[in-house]
Design an enzyme around this catalytic site. Structure first.
Site, PDB file in Angstrom:
ATOM      1  N   HIS A   1       0.845  -1.199   0.000  1.00 53.27           N
ATOM      2  CA  HIS A   1       0.000   0.000   0.000  1.00 53.27           C
ATOM      3  C   HIS A   1       0.873   1.239   0.000  1.00 53.27           C
ATOM      4  O   HIS A   1       2.070   1.171   0.280  1.00 53.27           O
ATOM      5  CB  HIS A   1      -0.899  -0.005   1.241  1.00 53.27           C
ATOM      6  CG  HIS A   1      -0.125   0.031   2.521  1.00 53.27           C
ATOM      7  ND1 HIS A   1       0.353  -1.119   3.129  1.00 53.27           N
ATOM      8  CD2 HIS A   1       0.301   1.061   3.284  1.00 53.27           C
ATOM      9  CE1 HIS A   1       1.024  -0.789   4.214  1.00 53.27           C
ATOM     10  NE2 HIS A   1       1.021   0.535   4.338  1.00 53.27           N
TER      11      HIS A   1
ATOM     12  N   HIS B   1       5.510   6.462  -1.366  1.00 50.28           N
ATOM     13  CA  HIS B   1       6.276   5.220  -1.509  1.00 50.28           C
ATOM     14  C   HIS B   1       5.428   4.022  -1.110  1.00 50.28           C
ATOM     15  O   HIS B   1       4.509   4.147  -0.304  1.00 50.28           O
ATOM     16  CB  HIS B   1       7.543   5.263  -0.640  1.00 50.28           C
ATOM     17  CG  HIS B   1       7.251   5.202   0.832  1.00 50.28           C
ATOM     18  ND1 HIS B   1       6.862   6.311   1.554  1.00 50.28           N
ATOM     19  CD2 HIS B   1       7.255   4.165   1.712  1.00 50.28           C
ATOM     20  CE1 HIS B   1       6.654   5.958   2.802  1.00 50.28           C
ATOM     21  NE2 HIS B   1       6.876   4.663   2.932  1.00 50.28           N
TER      22      HIS B   1
END
Ligand code: ATP
Ligand code: MG
Length: 178
Positions: free
Chosen positions: A42, A124
Site C-alpha cells: 500500500h 512510496h
C-alpha cells in the site's frame, strides 16, 4: 481507565494485479529482505497512530468532505529508508493531485482533532523490511497504477502480526480528460 483507541492510517491500496506486478518487479530488481506480500502492499497517505474511539466518527465525517481527483502513478523509482531499513518503490515525482490528497487527509485528521503526522509526505510503497539498500535506483520496467479510491485503514495486531482492515473507502473523481 484505559482509553479505547484504534491504530489508523489513510492509504491507497493497489488492485491485486498491480500489487502482484509491484512485488514481482521489486523481487526481480534484486530487493532482498522480508518481502511484503502483495496483499499488504500500500501507499500510506498519512499515518495517524492511535486514534481515540470517540474521534473516529469525526474523522470519517471529515473524510467524507474530501474532494479528490484521480491521477496516474508511474512507479519507477527504487529507494531505501535507512532508519527502518525499508526498501520501497515510488514515483519519480509526486503528481500534484496525490500531494493534494495527502494534504487533504492530514487536514481531515486535524479537523477531527488528530494531529499526529508531522513529516513531509513521501510517496512510496514499502516492498521489503529489514532490507539491504537496493543496488539500483530505478525499476527496469515501471509499474503503472491509476488509483480510483483512498481508504482509512485500521492496523490491528492479531497474534503479533499486523492485520489491515478497511474502515471506509472514498472514490477519487475522474479527472476531466482534455
Ligand atoms: P508492522 O508495524 O507490523 O511492521 P506496518 O508498519 O505495516 O506493520 P503499522 O506500523 O501499523 O503497520 O503502519 C501502518 C502504515 O503506516 C505503514 O505503511 C507504515 O509504514 C506507516 N507508518 C507507521 N508508523 C509510521 C510513522 N511513525 N510515521 C509515518 N508512517 C508510519
Ligand atoms: Mg510499523
Amino acid at each position: 481507565m484505559p482509553v479505547e483507541s484504534r491504530r489508523l492510517f489513510f492509504a491507497l491500496w493497489p488492485p491485486r494485479d498491480v500489487a502482484d506486478e509491484i512485488a514481482v518487479r521489486a523481487r526481480d530488481s534484486g530487493v532482498r529482505g522480508r518481502l511484503v506480500p502483495p496483499e499488504k502492499l500500500h501507499l500510506t497517505l498519512a499515518f495517524l497512530g492511535d486514534v481515540p474511539a470517540e474521534r473516529i466518527d469525526a474523522l470519517l465525517a471529515a473524510g467524507d468532505g474530501i474532494r479528490a481527483v484521480d491521477f496516474d502513478l508511474c512507479l519507477s523509482r527504487l529507494g531505501y529508508f535507512r532508519g527502518p531499513r525499508a526498501a520501497w518503490v515510488g514515483p519519480k515525482t509526486t503528481p500534484a493531485p496525490l500531494a493534494a490528497l495527502a494534504a487533504g487527509v492530514r487536514e481531515a485528521a486535524a479537523a477531527a482533532g488528530i494531529g499526529r503526522e508531522t513529516r513531509g509526505f513521501r510517496a512510496h510503497v514499502t516492498v521489503a523490511r529489514r532490507a539491504e539498500p537496493p543496488r539500483r535506483v530505478r525499476l527496469p520496467e515501471p509499474v503503472a497504477w491509476r488509483p480510483d479510491a483512498f481508504e482509512l485503514t485500521e492496523s490491528a495486531r492479531v497474534a503479533g502480526k499486523a492485520v489491515y482492515r478497511p474502515l471506509r473507502r472514498w472514490p477519487l473523481a475522474p479527472a476531466s480528460v482534455e
